[in-house]
Write a protein that holds these residues in place. Structure first.
Motif, PDB file in Angstrom:
ATOM      1  N   PHE A 186       7.774 -19.949   2.743  1.00  0.00           N
ATOM      2  CA  PHE A 186       9.081 -20.502   3.107  1.00  0.00           C
ATOM      3  C   PHE A 186       9.985 -20.557   1.889  1.00  0.00           C
ATOM      4  CE2 PHE A 186      12.289 -23.670   3.671  1.00  0.00           C
ATOM      5  CZ  PHE A 186      12.654 -23.604   5.004  1.00  0.00           C
ATOM      6  N   THR A 187       9.447 -21.038   0.771  1.00  0.00           N
ATOM      7  CA  THR A 187      10.246 -21.152  -0.443  1.00  0.00           C
ATOM      8  C   THR A 187      10.739 -19.789  -0.913  1.00  0.00           C
ATOM      9  OG1 THR A 187       8.981 -23.111  -1.109  1.00  0.00           O
ATOM     10  CG2 THR A 187      10.215 -21.963  -2.824  1.00  0.00           C
ATOM     11  N   VAL A 188       9.855 -18.805  -0.905  1.00  0.00           N
ATOM     12  CA  VAL A 188      10.253 -17.457  -1.315  1.00  0.00           C
ATOM     13  C   VAL A 188      11.346 -16.918  -0.394  1.00  0.00           C
ATOM     14  CG1 VAL A 188       9.470 -15.071  -1.551  1.00  0.00           C
ATOM     15  CG2 VAL A 188       8.048 -16.939  -2.396  1.00  0.00           C
ATOM     16  N   GLY A 189      11.143 -17.075   0.908  1.00  0.00           N
ATOM     17  CA  GLY A 189      12.146 -16.598   1.853  1.00  0.00           C
ATOM     18  C   GLY A 189      13.473 -17.328   1.721  1.00  0.00           C
ATOM     19  N   ALA A 190      13.414 -18.646   1.480  1.00  0.00           N
ATOM     20  CA  ALA A 190      14.634 -19.448   1.405  1.00  0.00           C
ATOM     21  C   ALA A 190      15.455 -19.147   0.157  1.00  0.00           C
ATOM     22  CB  ALA A 190      14.276 -20.934   1.447  1.00  0.00           C
ATOM     23  N   LEU A 191      14.829 -18.619  -0.879  1.00  0.00           N
ATOM     24  CA  LEU A 191      15.566 -18.307  -2.101  1.00  0.00           C
ATOM     25  C   LEU A 191      16.451 -17.073  -1.947  1.00  0.00           C
ATOM     26  CD1 LEU A 191      12.808 -18.959  -4.808  1.00  0.00           C
ATOM     27  CD2 LEU A 191      14.896 -20.295  -4.432  1.00  0.00           C
ATOM     28  N   VAL A 192      16.116 -16.207  -1.018  1.00  0.00           N
ATOM     29  CA  VAL A 192      16.862 -14.944  -0.867  1.00  0.00           C
ATOM     30  C   VAL A 192      18.347 -15.167  -0.548  1.00  0.00           C
ATOM     31  CG1 VAL A 192      17.050 -12.824   0.499  1.00  0.00           C
ATOM     32  CG2 VAL A 192      14.810 -13.635  -0.250  1.00  0.00           C
ATOM     33  N   PRO A 193      18.702 -16.028   0.412  1.00  0.00           N
ATOM     34  CA  PRO A 193      20.129 -16.199   0.719  1.00  0.00           C
ATOM     35  C   PRO A 193      20.974 -16.688  -0.448  1.00  0.00           C
ATOM     36  CG  PRO A 193      18.774 -17.098   2.478  1.00  0.00           C
ATOM     37  CD  PRO A 193      17.857 -16.785   1.351  1.00  0.00           C
ATOM     38  N   PHE A 194      20.373 -17.353  -1.432  1.00  0.00           N
ATOM     39  CA  PHE A 194      21.134 -17.853  -2.578  1.00  0.00           C
ATOM     40  C   PHE A 194      21.732 -16.714  -3.403  1.00  0.00           C
ATOM     41  CE2 PHE A 194      18.615 -21.535  -1.531  1.00  0.00           C
ATOM     42  CZ  PHE A 194      19.453 -22.595  -1.802  1.00  0.00           C
ATOM     43  N   VAL A 195      21.123 -15.537  -3.320  1.00  0.00           N
ATOM     44  CA  VAL A 195      21.673 -14.386  -4.046  1.00  0.00           C
ATOM     45  C   VAL A 195      23.074 -14.067  -3.534  1.00  0.00           C
ATOM     46  CG1 VAL A 195      21.338 -11.942  -4.578  1.00  0.00           C
ATOM     47  CG2 VAL A 195      19.361 -13.471  -4.441  1.00  0.00           C
ATOM     48  N   GLY A 196      23.287 -14.211  -2.234  1.00  0.00           N
ATOM     49  CA  GLY A 196      24.592 -13.913  -1.648  1.00  0.00           C
ATOM     50  C   GLY A 196      25.677 -14.878  -2.053  1.00  0.00           C
ATOM     51  N   ALA A 236      10.623 -26.444   3.286  1.00  0.00           N
ATOM     52  CA  ALA A 236       9.311 -26.156   2.710  1.00  0.00           C
ATOM     53  C   ALA A 236       8.342 -27.311   2.958  1.00  0.00           C
ATOM     54  CB  ALA A 236       9.442 -25.889   1.212  1.00  0.00           C
ATOM     55  N   LEU A 237       8.815 -28.531   2.764  1.00  0.00           N
ATOM     56  CA  LEU A 237       7.955 -29.684   3.002  1.00  0.00           C
ATOM     57  C   LEU A 237       7.601 -29.817   4.478  1.00  0.00           C
ATOM     58  CD1 LEU A 237       9.657 -32.300   0.637  1.00  0.00           C
ATOM     59  CD2 LEU A 237       7.499 -31.078   0.274  1.00  0.00           C
ATOM     60  N   SER A 238       8.581 -29.567   5.340  1.00  0.00           N
ATOM     61  CA  SER A 238       8.326 -29.652   6.773  1.00  0.00           C
ATOM     62  C   SER A 238       7.314 -28.608   7.225  1.00  0.00           C
ATOM     63  CB  SER A 238       9.644 -29.471   7.541  1.00  0.00           C
ATOM     64  OG  SER A 238       9.420 -29.451   8.937  1.00  0.00           O
ATOM     65  N   MET A 239       7.454 -27.385   6.718  1.00  0.00           N
ATOM     66  CA  MET A 239       6.508 -26.339   7.074  1.00  0.00           C
ATOM     67  C   MET A 239       5.110 -26.678   6.588  1.00  0.00           C
ATOM     68  SD  MET A 239       7.930 -23.907   8.833  1.00  0.00           S
ATOM     69  CE  MET A 239       6.744 -22.580   8.609  1.00  0.00           C
ATOM     70  N   ALA A 240       4.999 -27.190   5.367  1.00  0.00           N
ATOM     71  CA  ALA A 240       3.690 -27.532   4.820  1.00  0.00           C
ATOM     72  C   ALA A 240       3.003 -28.611   5.656  1.00  0.00           C
ATOM     73  CB  ALA A 240       3.834 -28.000   3.374  1.00  0.00           C
ATOM     74  N   VAL A 241       3.751 -29.671   5.946  1.00  0.00           N
ATOM     75  CA  VAL A 241       3.177 -30.764   6.737  1.00  0.00           C
ATOM     76  C   VAL A 241       2.862 -30.300   8.154  1.00  0.00           C
ATOM     77  CG1 VAL A 241       3.639 -33.042   7.718  1.00  0.00           C
ATOM     78  CG2 VAL A 241       4.306 -32.554   5.365  1.00  0.00           C
ATOM     79  N   GLY A 242       3.786 -29.561   8.760  1.00  0.00           N
ATOM     80  CA  GLY A 242       3.578 -29.094  10.125  1.00  0.00           C
ATOM     81  C   GLY A 242       2.356 -28.201  10.256  1.00  0.00           C
ATOM     82  N   GLN A 266     -11.853 -19.333  11.878  1.00  0.00           N
ATOM     83  CA  GLN A 266     -12.035 -20.756  11.605  1.00  0.00           C
ATOM     84  C   GLN A 266     -10.750 -21.378  11.064  1.00  0.00           C
ATOM     85  OE1 GLN A 266     -15.071 -21.516   8.733  1.00  0.00           O
ATOM     86  NE2 GLN A 266     -14.997 -23.729   8.953  1.00  0.00           N
ATOM     87  N   ALA A 267     -10.449 -22.583  11.531  1.00  0.00           N
ATOM     88  CA  ALA A 267      -9.245 -23.286  11.086  1.00  0.00           C
ATOM     89  C   ALA A 267      -9.372 -23.681   9.624  1.00  0.00           C
ATOM     90  CB  ALA A 267      -9.015 -24.527  11.952  1.00  0.00           C
ATOM     91  N   ARG A 268      -8.328 -23.373   8.837  1.00  0.00           N
ATOM     92  CA  ARG A 268      -8.309 -23.729   7.412  1.00  0.00           C
ATOM     93  C   ARG A 268      -6.963 -24.395   7.108  1.00  0.00           C
ATOM     94  NH1 ARG A 268     -10.953 -18.817   7.840  1.00  0.00           N
ATOM     95  NH2 ARG A 268     -13.012 -18.735   6.865  1.00  0.00           N
ATOM     96  N   PRO A 269      -6.876 -25.710   7.270  1.00  0.00           N
ATOM     97  CA  PRO A 269      -5.589 -26.418   7.134  1.00  0.00           C
ATOM     98  C   PRO A 269      -4.923 -26.237   5.773  1.00  0.00           C
ATOM     99  CG  PRO A 269      -7.214 -27.825   8.187  1.00  0.00           C
ATOM    100  CD  PRO A 269      -7.953 -26.620   7.698  1.00  0.00           C
ATOM    101  N   LEU A 270      -5.678 -26.366   4.692  1.00  0.00           N
ATOM    102  CA  LEU A 270      -5.080 -26.263   3.362  1.00  0.00           C
ATOM    103  C   LEU A 270      -4.550 -24.849   3.100  1.00  0.00           C
ATOM    104  CD1 LEU A 270      -7.536 -28.383   1.192  1.00  0.00           C
ATOM    105  CD2 LEU A 270      -5.229 -28.988   1.955  1.00  0.00           C
ATOM    106  N   GLN A 271      -5.281 -23.845   3.540  1.00  0.00           N
ATOM    107  CA  GLN A 271      -4.828 -22.467   3.361  1.00  0.00           C
ATOM    108  C   GLN A 271      -3.527 -22.232   4.117  1.00  0.00           C
ATOM    109  OE1 GLN A 271      -6.536 -19.059   5.618  1.00  0.00           O
ATOM    110  NE2 GLN A 271      -7.286 -18.371   3.622  1.00  0.00           N
ATOM    111  N   ALA A 272      -3.470 -22.683   5.365  1.00  0.00           N
ATOM    112  CA  ALA A 272      -2.264 -22.511   6.171  1.00  0.00           C
ATOM    113  C   ALA A 272      -1.097 -23.285   5.572  1.00  0.00           C
ATOM    114  CB  ALA A 272      -2.523 -22.971   7.601  1.00  0.00           C
ATOM    115  N   CYS A 273      -1.355 -24.497   5.084  1.00  0.00           N
ATOM    116  CA  CYS A 273      -0.319 -25.330   4.479  1.00  0.00           C
ATOM    117  C   CYS A 273       0.270 -24.646   3.257  1.00  0.00           C
ATOM    118  CB  CYS A 273      -0.919 -26.682   4.117  1.00  0.00           C
ATOM    119  SG  CYS A 273       0.127 -27.723   3.072  1.00  0.00           S
ATOM    120  N   ALA A 274      -0.576 -24.168   2.352  1.00  0.00           N
ATOM    121  CA  ALA A 274      -0.108 -23.533   1.120  1.00  0.00           C
ATOM    122  C   ALA A 274       0.634 -22.238   1.410  1.00  0.00           C
ATOM    123  CB  ALA A 274      -1.294 -23.267   0.197  1.00  0.00           C
ATOM    124  N   ALA A 275       0.086 -21.410   2.301  1.00  0.00           N
ATOM    125  CA  ALA A 275       0.720 -20.132   2.623  1.00  0.00           C
ATOM    126  C   ALA A 275       2.092 -20.342   3.252  1.00  0.00           C
ATOM    127  CB  ALA A 275      -0.176 -19.325   3.566  1.00  0.00           C
TER     128      ALA A 275
END
Length: 236
Positions: free
Chosen positions: A160-170, A64-70, A146-155
């Motif tokens: 990523f966090t929402v998607g990454a939580l799914v495998p924990f159910v298994g 999540a941190l890597s995606m946000a920074v990237g 138009q480029a919106r860095p903060l919007q892209a970072c937050a989204a």
């Protein structure tokens, strides 16, 4: 055209969602695939439940941190390019206004307008806001893309966090291969939902984008499981 007619004719194009949608799709898909692959790989190596959970949490946090920074860095670079283009165009308009007017006229001619009409349109836009006209029609810059860095970072980080939580159910499944099958199962379901939601938001057909996301995720999990199995065998 009456106000009522204009209200009825309001259109909602997918391009208006392109900026945050790209980051959200990339983030959710990456969260699902990378976290599930990590969990499956560690589980296939024969690691304990605690080690699998620790690896999954570490992968979620780092990812999540890597995606946000990237996303912030890459979209900020795009914003820097847009600002540089704007400054350059502003300088050219100040130094050679006649040449810039001729350039704008040529753009409208190439789009199909007669020479006289192209000059009239170019003159009207130049008198109203020459810089905006050149940014839009010469360089293709507008509010929609138009480029919106903060919007892209937050989204990206949130998806990523929402998607990454799914495998924990298994991980609730019994240890061993049932746990691996459980993680794979919920991940495939999550990938299908993510692909379908992305396609629906983008306004496209569901089948192809959904299948593309599911097959890509399954391939990543299969390869990681094989690597984890080989690593566990070698270390054991």
């Amino acid at each position: 055209m009456t106000a009522r007619t204009r209200l009825r004719h309001r259109e909602r194009h997918a391009a208006q969602r392109a900026g945050w949608l790209r980051a959200a799709v990339l983030g959710s898909n990456d969260g699902l695939v990378s976290t599930s692959s990590l969990v499956v790989g560690v589980a296939a190596s024969g690691a304990s439940g605690g080690a699998i959970l620790t690896a999954g949490v570490a992968g979620l946090t780092a990812g999540a941190l890597s995606m946000a920074v990237g996303e912030y860095v890459s979209v900020s670079a795009q914003a820097d390019v847009e600002r540089a283009d704007r400054a350059l165009e502003q300088a050219e308009l100040a130094a050679t206004p006649a040449a810039e007017f001729a350039e704008l006229t040529g753009i409208y001619e190439r789009r199909g307008l007669p020479r006289d009409l192209a000059e009239q349109v170019a003159r009207a836009f130049t008198e109203r806001d020459a810089l905006a006209a050149h940014m839009r029609d010469e360089l293709g810059h507008n509010e929609i893309n138009q480029a919106r860095p903060l919007q892209a970072c937050a989204a990206s980080a949130a998806s990523f966090t929402v998607g990454a939580l799914v495998p924990f159910v298994g991980l609730a499944a019994p240890a061993g291969w049932p746990r691996i099958v459980g993680v794979v199962g919920v991940t495939v379901l999550g990938l299908a939902v993510a692909g379908a939601l992305a396609a629906r938001t983008a306004g496209t057909a569901l089948a192809r984008p959904t299948l593309r996301v599911v097959l890509g995720g399954c391939a990543a999990m299969a390869v990681t499981a094989l690597v984890g199995l080989l690593a566990g065998t070698a270390s054991g």
